[in-house]
Enzyme design. Sequence first.
Site, PDB file in Angstrom:
ATOM      1  N   LYS A 125       0.760  -0.977  -0.086  1.00  0.00           N
ATOM      2  CA  LYS A 125      -0.053  -0.007   0.004  1.00  0.00           C
ATOM      3  C   LYS A 125       0.947   1.222  -0.112  1.00  0.00           C
ATOM      4  CE  LYS A 125      -3.714  -0.230   2.255  1.00  0.00           C
ATOM      5  NZ  LYS A 125      -4.531  -0.351   3.501  1.00  0.00           N
ATOM      6  N   ARG A 175      -3.750   2.884   8.695  1.00  0.00           N
ATOM      7  CA  ARG A 175      -4.275   1.514   7.968  1.00  0.00           C
ATOM      8  C   ARG A 175      -2.732   0.811   7.740  1.00  0.00           C
ATOM      9  NH1 ARG A 175      -8.464   2.214   3.835  1.00  0.00           N
ATOM     10  NH2 ARG A 175      -8.985   4.372   4.049  1.00  0.00           N
ATOM     11  N   GLY A 183      -8.276  -7.319   4.456  1.00  0.00           N
ATOM     12  CA  GLY A 183      -9.273  -7.262   5.915  1.00  0.00           C
ATOM     13  C   GLY A 183      -8.483  -7.999   7.188  1.00  0.00           C
ATOM     14  N   MET A 230      -5.906  -7.211   8.982  1.00  0.00           N
ATOM     15  CA  MET A 230      -5.138  -6.359   9.998  1.00  0.00           C
ATOM     16  C   MET A 230      -6.148  -5.032  10.132  1.00  0.00           C
ATOM     17  SD  MET A 230      -1.312  -6.778   9.014  1.00  0.00           S
ATOM     18  CE  MET A 230      -1.241  -6.646   7.350  1.00  0.00           C
ATOM     19  N   ARG A 258      -3.712  -1.776  -5.919  1.00  0.00           N
ATOM     20  CA  ARG A 258      -2.631  -2.949  -5.736  1.00  0.00           C
ATOM     21  C   ARG A 258      -3.137  -3.923  -6.791  1.00  0.00           C
ATOM     22  NH1 ARG A 258      -5.817  -4.735  -0.224  1.00  0.00           N
ATOM     23  NH2 ARG A 258      -7.781  -5.258  -0.939  1.00  0.00           N
ATOM     24  N   HIS A 274     -16.231  -8.448   2.119  1.00  0.00           N
ATOM     25  CA  HIS A 274     -15.083  -9.104   2.706  1.00  0.00           C
ATOM     26  C   HIS A 274     -15.146 -10.518   1.942  1.00  0.00           C
ATOM     27  CE1 HIS A 274     -13.485 -11.895   5.770  1.00  0.00           C
ATOM     28  NE2 HIS A 274     -12.480 -11.097   5.631  1.00  0.00           N
ATOM     29  N   ARG A 321       2.361 -48.081  -8.602  1.00  0.00           N
ATOM     30  CA  ARG A 321       2.504 -48.810  -7.244  1.00  0.00           C
ATOM     31  C   ARG A 321       1.930 -50.002  -7.519  1.00  0.00           C
ATOM     32  NH1 ARG A 321       0.102 -43.871  -6.626  1.00  0.00           N
ATOM     33  NH2 ARG A 321       1.369 -42.325  -5.266  1.00  0.00           N
ATOM     34  N   SER A 381      14.837 -42.724  -8.702  1.00  0.00           N
ATOM     35  CA  SER A 381      13.643 -41.887  -8.526  1.00  0.00           C
ATOM     36  C   SER A 381      13.746 -41.578  -6.901  1.00  0.00           C
ATOM     37  CB  SER A 381      12.497 -42.482  -8.912  1.00  0.00           C
ATOM     38  OG  SER A 381      11.392 -42.074  -8.565  1.00  0.00           O
ATOM     39  N   GLY A 419      12.252 -41.186  -3.882  1.00  0.00           N
ATOM     40  CA  GLY A 419      10.854 -41.412  -3.175  1.00  0.00           C
ATOM     41  C   GLY A 419      10.804 -40.457  -1.647  1.00  0.00           C
ATOM     42  N   THR A 420      10.462 -39.104  -2.174  1.00  0.00           N
ATOM     43  CA  THR A 420      10.493 -38.015  -1.070  1.00  0.00           C
ATOM     44  C   THR A 420       9.619 -38.416   0.198  1.00  0.00           C
ATOM     45  OG1 THR A 420       9.172 -36.711  -2.416  1.00  0.00           O
ATOM     46  CG2 THR A 420      11.607 -36.658  -2.587  1.00  0.00           C
ATOM     47  N   ASN A 421       8.692 -39.027  -0.184  1.00  0.00           N
ATOM     48  CA  ASN A 421       7.701 -39.304   1.214  1.00  0.00           C
ATOM     49  C   ASN A 421       8.550 -40.006   2.166  1.00  0.00           C
ATOM     50  OD1 ASN A 421       5.883 -38.118  -0.302  1.00  0.00           O
ATOM     51  ND2 ASN A 421       4.735 -39.933  -1.075  1.00  0.00           N
ATOM     52  N   CYS A 438       9.297 -38.800  -7.147  1.00  0.00           N
ATOM     53  CA  CYS A 438       8.094 -39.344  -7.295  1.00  0.00           C
ATOM     54  C   CYS A 438       7.124 -39.390  -5.994  1.00  0.00           C
ATOM     55  CB  CYS A 438       8.112 -40.706  -7.910  1.00  0.00           C
ATOM     56  SG  CYS A 438       8.893 -41.801  -6.681  1.00  0.00           S
ATOM     57  N   TYR A 468      12.998 -35.050 -14.120  1.00  0.00           N
ATOM     58  CA  TYR A 468      11.751 -35.079 -14.147  1.00  0.00           C
ATOM     59  C   TYR A 468      11.059 -35.066 -12.854  1.00  0.00           C
ATOM     60  CZ  TYR A 468      11.538 -40.043 -12.757  1.00  0.00           C
ATOM     61  OH  TYR A 468      11.897 -41.262 -12.374  1.00  0.00           O
TER      62      TYR A 468
END
Length: 882
Positions: A26, A96, A105, A107, A352, A468, A574, A772, A774-776, A839, A859
């Site tokens: 702002k 403001r 809305g 703050m 804005r 709002h 899977r 690959s 397996g990030t889990n 993956c 990938y």
Amino acid sequence: MTKWVYAFGGGNADGDTSMRNLLGGKGANLAEMASLGLPVPPGFTMTTDVCTAYYDNDKTYPEELAAQVKDGLGRVETITGKKFGDAKNPLLVSVRSGARASMPGMMDTVLNLGLNDATVDGLAELSGDRRFALDSYRRFITMYSDVVLGVHHHNFEDILEQHKDNQGYMLDTELSADDWEKIIEGYKTVVRDELGRDFPQDPNDQLWGAIDAVFGSWMNDRAKVYRRLNDIPAAWGTAVNVQAMVFGNMGESSATGVAFTRDPSTGENKYYGEFLINAQGEDVVAGIRTPQTLTKVAREEMGETAPSMEEALPEVYQQLAATFDRLESHYRDMQDIEFTVEQGQLWLLQTRTGKRTARAAMKIAVDMAEAGQITQEEAIMRVDPMSLDQLLHPTLDEHAPRDLIAMGLPASPGAAIGEVVFSSDEAESLSKAGHKVILMRIETSPEDIHGMHAAEAIVTARGGMTSHAAVVARGMGTPCVSGAGEIRINYETQSFSVMGREVKKGEIVTVDGATGQVYLGAVDMVQPELSGDFAKIMQWADKARVLEVRTNAETPTDVRTAVDFGAQGIGLCRTEHMFFEADRLGYFREMILASDKAGRTDALSKILPVQRDDFAAIFRIMEDRPCTIRLLDPPLHEFLPHTEADIENVAAATGISTSELMARARDLHESNPMLGHRGCRLGISYPEIYEMQVRAIFEAQKRVAGETGKQPIAEIMIPLVSSDKELAILKRAIERVADEVGGVDYIVGTMIELPRAALRAGDIAHHAAFFSFGTNDLTQTTFGLSRDDAGKFLPDYVAQGIMEKDPFVTLDQEGVGDLIIIAKERGRAVKKDIKLGICGEHGGDPASIAFCHKHGLNYVSCSPYRVPIARLAAAQAAISAR
């Protein structure tokens, strides 16, 4: 000396739009508009650094701030010719918030500051309108008491409504100066009764009280929730803007409004907004009075009778329209503008970048790119990847039967079905319990943010297109119907009535935010059509991105969906999900319960044909796109019955006694199955399982190649490897089966989901054509966390800043990310062209995708409905890196 205060107004400014991190959005835009010579009331901005210092120093301000604020006020006094606190010629100001990211809305704001029992007389004398001055004073007492003093606004609303009822008034505008005098005395009595002291009369005390409250609101509950939902760091802080008041409540030649330079719901290139004559800004967004349209066309489209601004104030409207065009051309994006007209003079209070729906974002970006206003790459960067989720889900079937019960304004598009609730707290708790809820409110306020986020859709009885509820719902991508004036909501009975019908809490309704309609019961949905602007943005994104995007899928339906969404291959199929199907679960249990290899092989021979059919169905859809197929991963006990009834049924089907069956289940039981006998460890112990699976894959490949002429590409993935020796043994077994089947196109790789595998990636790469990640599981094993249980305490870690985000949602780049980098470097040192991808669920998270691009993975793979999100995020990562 540190500069804490930046002035604007009078045709120049200390800052500009490039300083939004310091001045907030702002403050930066007010400075920019002032420098452009646009009509901006003068003021000054206290920087976000003040906010940081305020919280770092136990809510105390830098020593130099008070003097700089005094100088800033003096500059405003010089420009306006008024004096702050002067009884005869008072300067009034607004206070403001203004963070660098828009938080509509969330703050606090205080208007008309500087009024007291003396200055209100001066304002009345100057304006020649005592009613206006008293109206402004009662507004100030209400807002200041609520925001700064902690006296809830309903105390004041009750007094006002009671007085209106006694006098037979319908609207606030009907009250006279004498009415306002009586109400003000009532307001002062409320403050005295609630606090034991009088309403503050010293304007300087009022100013610093408001500044404290606005900086303090950065850490209020609704702001915290909004930041969490929108990934806004608490460390950014907010700026505070003090600005000379201009008044839209000075009679019929005055007004206030909110406008967008394009339609934020559809993206159409037409002005969109609302205004009110003889009102102040909070009247428009709060829904206290029904706003009027900006344009004559909009009024006619909506069937309204009250004149539009174009008709009621034609000269000012023409000035405003010219300003819209100038601001959009300057900022090169759709603008959200707040304005006030004071006795025929136009003033701009804010501009804005406007919040918009995903569909509108697509259209605005494409239209502006095709008009040459922005480049295609800029258009790609204008669309939030996560917002695409709004476009990928069903809408109402236009041919389905429906029971219309209410109509309002189409405030935020989209359709949703859910059970009616009337409280934000209940919406949140029911949503967490798995219910789909529709939040019904007379009107929403910032305190409802948590319930609005939890709801499938929002319906309000009051409010307009810029209320709002409407603004926040559009930003969230949540369907919303606002201003459904025929609805009568009764919070006590937890019901609403409309046209003689009553709907109670828990009943099902359907909301169509695109038409503003609410239906009783569930209405059938249809799948979305993704063409036009969506297709163009995706086409441009595909040209820009480097990362390939694949999908995690194993059913023909999911595979087809992913391909339709642009998946370039399967990154994770899977195979264990196939074993749970009814037509082969019995055979698989027979295999588990077999006492020797011969028995297991016999049972597996019965599964082979159905597994082959499974893979053939996938290959037919994927054609010659790569398919990464993970061999059996979960522990065997997951496939066995667990209840007494299931055990008895399986015993009867297999001819094995229940006692023998239970004994076998006990043998397979593990204290920590996630780290137990699963993944490649099953392949080592029971090689016949993996041999059956790869035979099914290879035979399906040959069959589909013969049928279609397309050669399916199989990428066989061995899960949970921690040693190169495991992979070497299993790879030799796969090669033997491939030789027996003959004529198949395949490669063998592994899932990197254990820290040891990442650290020994150089050894493992000798036997792998691809990794690959397996990030889990890699996240679980790196942190020592169970994903299923961590949700009970991870929110505490995020709230206390121990973790920035849930590491199962956004990749932990410092820990898990380091392991991925180590594996990449060590793997490619041995095999330069080894293919790398992820993956886990992180494959559809934009921040995690940016990490993958940065570190040269080939990938990402994600769920089917995340494929377009990943395509766009991958393009943005590539563009940002240039």
